[in-house]
Design an enzyme around this catalytic site. Structure first.
Site, PDB file in Angstrom:
ATOM      1  N   GLU A   1     -20.616  11.550  -6.631  1.00 12.69           N
ATOM      2  CA  GLU A   1     -21.461  12.493  -7.371  1.00 12.69           C
ATOM      3  C   GLU A   1     -21.682  12.011  -8.795  1.00 12.69           C
ATOM      4  O   GLU A   1     -20.728  11.683  -9.511  1.00 12.69           O
ATOM      5  CB  GLU A   1     -20.810  13.881  -7.392  1.00 12.69           C
ATOM      6  CG  GLU A   1     -21.648  14.925  -8.121  1.00 12.69           C
ATOM      7  CD  GLU A   1     -20.949  16.268  -8.204  1.00 12.69           C
ATOM      8  OE1 GLU A   1     -21.421  17.223  -7.551  1.00 12.69           O
ATOM      9  OE2 GLU A   1     -19.928  16.363  -8.924  1.00 12.69           O
TER      10      GLU A   1
ATOM     11  N   TYR B   1     -29.391  15.333 -11.461  1.00 10.27           N
ATOM     12  CA  TYR B   1     -28.194  15.411 -10.598  1.00 10.27           C
ATOM     13  C   TYR B   1     -28.434  14.556  -9.365  1.00 10.27           C
ATOM     14  O   TYR B   1     -29.541  14.537  -8.802  1.00 10.27           O
ATOM     15  CB  TYR B   1     -27.925  16.862 -10.158  1.00 10.27           C
ATOM     16  CG  TYR B   1     -26.828  16.975  -9.113  1.00 10.27           C
ATOM     17  CD1 TYR B   1     -25.494  17.095  -9.493  1.00 10.27           C
ATOM     18  CD2 TYR B   1     -27.130  16.933  -7.753  1.00 10.27           C
ATOM     19  CE1 TYR B   1     -24.490  17.174  -8.544  1.00 10.27           C
ATOM     20  CE2 TYR B   1     -26.130  17.021  -6.799  1.00 10.27           C
ATOM     21  CZ  TYR B   1     -24.810  17.135  -7.195  1.00 10.27           C
ATOM     22  OH  TYR B   1     -23.821  17.202  -6.259  1.00 10.27           O
TER      23      TYR B   1
END
Length: 403
Positions: free
Chosen positions: A213, A125
């Site tokens: 993101e 992530y």
């Protein structure tokens, strides 16, 4: 301004950020053709169909009334067509959309990147945004990427790393290496990650992103580092520097009332309360919302008409507020510094007469330039509009209206 995954990936490619390739389509038969094209290009029988909406949680979300997930894998042209048919035109309900869900108008048919090879694949992530407390950009990353990142952040916060970047200096090479090291990468994957992070940060700055993101950030079996998904939000205030990006806006994904407000240059945010408010100035708007709560009500919106309020903008504001069936009262709180109070008062009167059949109480507090003239205009209009001079008077009238 939020972008769809397929739009964000195309922008990242311009900054040499490797992404999972895909083809956006709005028809099931086009999804079938997209699968065939990807198979020829990458030689893989598998492909993934992803609903394109401005919300996360698509992998766990379901099309209302079905068991169809918002992200699904197929291994034939017929299967891909069926999945696309099940998703397109449906309402996808995810943890971020709430029960209302979002209508799916497009899907992205993307290449399979989970193919077997000499090394194990791995999901990470990574995101970049502004840390307002430090006044610096921050890169947040974790070895535990994928659909359960929210649980990771909640249950094991020690697995979330942060790297702050001073806006003036940019990302230093040692910082990119530190990120790759903390992700546990070695050899070719380490080198590729350093390049990926560096180019991604350049994209964040170059595109004036408010948020970027990548989840998952993915290591393939042949040690490549790619963006499998991408959520990108652009800073609206920077679009003057990127006129070409404004064409990427999808208003079907936005609140219709906020879109309408934008046409009149009104700063409007929909809330869940019962008192509509119209104010000039963001600071006064926040104070007015506090006052509404203290008087027993809940703000139904944030609406800043700015310093150039006139009859047209006031009427537009009225119409937007009145579209909310939850509104039990409307409070207009104007401080006449740049704007003249009598102009606002005339706008209120004109709007009231133009709209007609307004059944909710309207409370008007006008202070500043030409406030007395404004009060006189309202009192002599014969309309059911309650005027106040002091903030405490307006608060009392609001409390009475929602009691």
């Amino acid at each position: 301004m939020n972008l769809h995954e397929y739009q964000a990936k195309e922008l990242l490619k311009k900054y040499n950020v490797p992404v999972q390739e895909g083809i956006p389509v709005d028809r099931a038969d086009a999804a079938e053709e997209a699968y065939k094209n990807l198979k020829v290009q990458f030689g893989n029988n598998f492909a993934v169909v992803k609903a394109q909406i401005h919300a996360g949680g698509r992998g766990k979300g379901k099309i209302r009334g079905t068991e169809q997930r918002g992200v699904a894998v197929g291994k034939s042209a017929e299967e891909i067509k069926t999945i696309a048919s099940n998703i397109l035109g449906g309402t996808l309900v995810t943890i971020q959309t709430g029960e209302a869900g979002k209508l799916v108008n497009k899907v992205l048919v993307a290449q399979d990147v989970y193919y077997p090879g000499p090394n194990p694949v791995k999901e990470f992530y990574l995101s970049i945004l502004l840390d307002r407390t430090k006044g610096q950009n921050v890169i947040m990353y974790s070895t535990e990427g994928g659909m359960d990142i929210e649980e990771v952040a909640h249950n094991t916060p020690d697995k979330i790393f942060k790297e702050w970047v001073h806006a003036g200096s940019g990302l230093y090479p040692f910082q990119a290496r530190k990120i790759a090291f903390n992700l546990g990468l070695k050899g070719e994957a380490f080198k590729n990650c350093v390049k990926f992070v560096t180019n991604l940060y350049n994209a964040y700055v170059g595109l004036d992103c408010a948020m970027l993101e990548i989840n998952p950030l993915f290591k393939t079996s042949d040690e490549k580092i790619i963006a499998v998904d991408c959520k990108m939000g652009l800073d609206d205030n920077s679009l003057m520097r990127h006129p070409e990006l404004e064409a990427l806006r999808d208003i079907s994904e936005e609140d219709p009332t906020e879109v309408e407000a934008g046409k009149y240059n009104l700063n409007f945010v929909k809330l869940d309360g019962n008192v509509g408010c119209m104010v000039n100035g963001a600071g006064l708007a926040m104070a007015t919302m506090d006052m509404i709560k203290l008087s027993g009500g809940e703000p139904a919106n944030f609406l800043d008409v700015g310093g150039t309020a006139n009859a047209t903008t006031v009427e537009a504001g009225f119409r937007i507020i009145l579209k909310d069936p939850k509104v039990k009262a409307i409070l207009i709180n104007i401080f006449g510094g740049i704007v003249r109070c009598d102009r606002v008062a005339q706008g209120v009167i004109d709007a009231y007469k133009s709209i007609g059949n307004i059944t909710v109480p309207i409370i008007v507090r006008l202070q500043g330039t030409n406030a007395e003239e404004a009060k006189k205009l309202i009192e002599e209009s014969g309309l059911k509009v309650q005027s106040a001079i002091l903030l405490s008077e307006a608060a009392a009238l609001v409390g009475k209206a929602v009691a």
